[in-house]
Design an enzyme around this catalytic site. Structure first.
Site, PDB file in Angstrom:
ATOM      1  N   GLY A  46      -4.107   4.743   6.135  1.00 27.11           N
ATOM      2  CA  GLY A  46      -3.090   5.085   5.146  1.00 27.11           C
ATOM      3  C   GLY A  46      -3.287   4.283   3.884  1.00 27.11           C
ATOM      4  O   GLY A  46      -3.880   3.199   3.913  1.00 27.11           O
ATOM      5  N   GLN A  51      -0.849   0.421  -4.111  1.00 34.22           N
ATOM      6  CA  GLN A  51      -2.007  -0.388  -3.712  1.00 34.22           C
ATOM      7  C   GLN A  51      -3.179  -0.204  -4.677  1.00 34.22           C
ATOM      8  O   GLN A  51      -4.110  -0.998  -4.694  1.00 34.22           O
ATOM      9  CB  GLN A  51      -2.442  -0.028  -2.285  1.00 34.22           C
ATOM     10  CG  GLN A  51      -1.405  -0.424  -1.240  1.00 34.22           C
ATOM     11  CD  GLN A  51      -1.849  -0.075   0.162  1.00 34.22           C
ATOM     12  OE1 GLN A  51      -1.670   1.052   0.621  1.00 34.22           O
ATOM     13  NE2 GLN A  51      -2.467  -1.024   0.850  1.00 34.22           N
ATOM     14  N   CYS A  95      -3.150  -4.024   6.919  1.00 34.96           N
ATOM     15  CA  CYS A  95      -2.928  -3.389   5.621  1.00 34.96           C
ATOM     16  C   CYS A  95      -4.156  -3.618   4.751  1.00 34.96           C
ATOM     17  O   CYS A  95      -4.709  -4.723   4.749  1.00 34.96           O
ATOM     18  CB  CYS A  95      -1.697  -4.011   4.962  1.00 34.96           C
ATOM     19  SG  CYS A  95      -1.311  -3.305   3.355  1.00 34.96           S
ATOM     20  N   LEU A  96      -4.563  -2.578   4.029  1.00 35.36           N
ATOM     21  CA  LEU A  96      -5.757  -2.717   3.181  1.00 35.36           C
ATOM     22  C   LEU A  96      -5.526  -3.721   2.047  1.00 35.36           C
ATOM     23  O   LEU A  96      -6.481  -4.236   1.487  1.00 35.36           O
ATOM     24  CB  LEU A  96      -6.160  -1.348   2.608  1.00 35.36           C
ATOM     25  CG  LEU A  96      -6.649  -0.324   3.651  1.00 35.36           C
ATOM     26  CD1 LEU A  96      -6.931   1.016   2.994  1.00 35.36           C
ATOM     27  CD2 LEU A  96      -7.880  -0.826   4.394  1.00 35.36           C
ATOM     28  N   HIS A 137       5.025   2.535   7.407  1.00 35.12           N
ATOM     29  CA  HIS A 137       4.350   1.438   6.705  1.00 35.12           C
ATOM     30  C   HIS A 137       4.068   1.855   5.249  1.00 35.12           C
ATOM     31  O   HIS A 137       4.318   1.077   4.319  1.00 35.12           O
ATOM     32  CB  HIS A 137       3.054   1.119   7.464  1.00 35.12           C
ATOM     33  CG  HIS A 137       2.144   0.124   6.800  1.00 35.12           C
ATOM     34  ND1 HIS A 137       1.760  -1.052   7.405  1.00 35.12           N
ATOM     35  CD2 HIS A 137       1.514   0.143   5.593  1.00 35.12           C
ATOM     36  CE1 HIS A 137       0.951  -1.720   6.584  1.00 35.12           C
ATOM     37  NE2 HIS A 137       0.779  -1.014   5.481  1.00 35.12           N
ATOM     38  N   GLU A 138       3.585   3.071   5.072  1.00 34.12           N
ATOM     39  CA  GLU A 138       3.248   3.535   3.713  1.00 34.12           C
ATOM     40  C   GLU A 138       4.503   3.764   2.874  1.00 34.12           C
ATOM     41  O   GLU A 138       4.520   3.456   1.683  1.00 34.12           O
ATOM     42  CB  GLU A 138       2.400   4.815   3.776  1.00 34.12           C
ATOM     43  CG  GLU A 138       1.074   4.676   4.508  1.00 34.12           C
ATOM     44  CD  GLU A 138       0.228   3.486   4.080  1.00 34.12           C
ATOM     45  OE1 GLU A 138       0.311   3.097   2.896  1.00 34.12           O
ATOM     46  OE2 GLU A 138      -0.486   2.934   4.920  1.00 34.12           O
ATOM     47  N   HIS A 141       5.672   0.653   1.322  1.00 33.74           N
ATOM     48  CA  HIS A 141       4.921   0.271   0.108  1.00 33.74           C
ATOM     49  C   HIS A 141       5.587   0.818  -1.160  1.00 33.74           C
ATOM     50  O   HIS A 141       5.557   0.178  -2.201  1.00 33.74           O
ATOM     51  CB  HIS A 141       3.493   0.833   0.163  1.00 33.74           C
ATOM     52  CG  HIS A 141       2.504  -0.067   0.855  1.00 33.74           C
ATOM     53  ND1 HIS A 141       2.216  -1.334   0.418  1.00 33.74           N
ATOM     54  CD2 HIS A 141       1.720   0.142   1.952  1.00 33.74           C
ATOM     55  CE1 HIS A 141       1.282  -1.874   1.219  1.00 33.74           C
ATOM     56  NE2 HIS A 141       0.982  -1.003   2.158  1.00 33.74           N
TER      57      HIS A 141
HETATM   58 ZN    ZN Z   1      -0.343  -1.301   3.708  1.00 36.82          ZN
END
Ligand code: ZN
Length: 175
Positions: A46, A51, A95-96, A137-138, A141
């Site tokens: 995701g 981000q 998380c990226l 989670h997304e 963000h």
């Molecule tokens: Zn994340």
């Protein structure tokens, strides 16, 4: 499609409330394509627009984990949760924007999302398993919330210190 750089925590842009997308413009279509390319390249399941430093309510995901299965790219614009189960699920999240750090997070195990697609139409779908975790989670963000905001302050500070160090090292490598 362009692979764009992913912001690393701590970054003020990861803590912002994102703005709704008013219209599906060519810029939004390009953004969505770039987000998917960046997510698959990372690789991740995701990715949310903030981000990439774009403070708009849009995220992409593909929680299809079977490498032999066909890709299932999803683009969710102005997503909202319609319903969530009382049943909770614990998943070790990453998380990226917080590379190589993982922690157990508890969230509703099933959720029903409503969103606008790239086609401009309203969509609704129920998610469970990794899809449910990923979607929540997304969505977080888009409200400036990271998975480490769901864990203890001590653990969060430890991870944040590691990320500050990582960013310093990367900056030095690029200098
Ligand atoms: Zn994340």
């Amino acid at each position: 499609m362009t692979i764009r750089p992913i912001l690393i925590h701590p970054d003020p842009r990861l803590k912002k409330q994102c703005d709704p997308v008013a219209k599906i413009t060519p810029e939004i279509e390009t953004l969505a394509a770039d987000m998917l390319a960046t997510m698959y390249d990372a690789p991740g399941v995701g990715l949310a627009a903030p981000q990439l430093g774009v403070l708009k309510r849009i995220f992409v995901m593909d929680a299809q984990r079977d490498p032999d299965a066909e890709r299932k790219p999803m683009v969710l614009i102005n997503p909202e949760i319609d319903w969530e189960s009382e049943e909770q699920n614990v998943y070790e999240e990453g998380c990226l924007s917080i590379p190589d750090q993982y922690a157990e997070v508890t969230r509703p195990s099933q959720v029903r999302f409503r969103w606008t697609g790239l086609d401009g139409a309203q969509h609704e779908q129920e998610f469970d398993g990794l899809w449910a975790t990923c979607a929540q989670h997304e969505l977080d963000h888009l409200d400036g919330v990271l998975f480490i905001d769901h864990i203890s302050a001590m653990r969060r500070q430890m991870i944040t210190r590691k990320m500050v160090k990582l960013k310093r090292e990367r900056a030095r490598e690029q200098a």
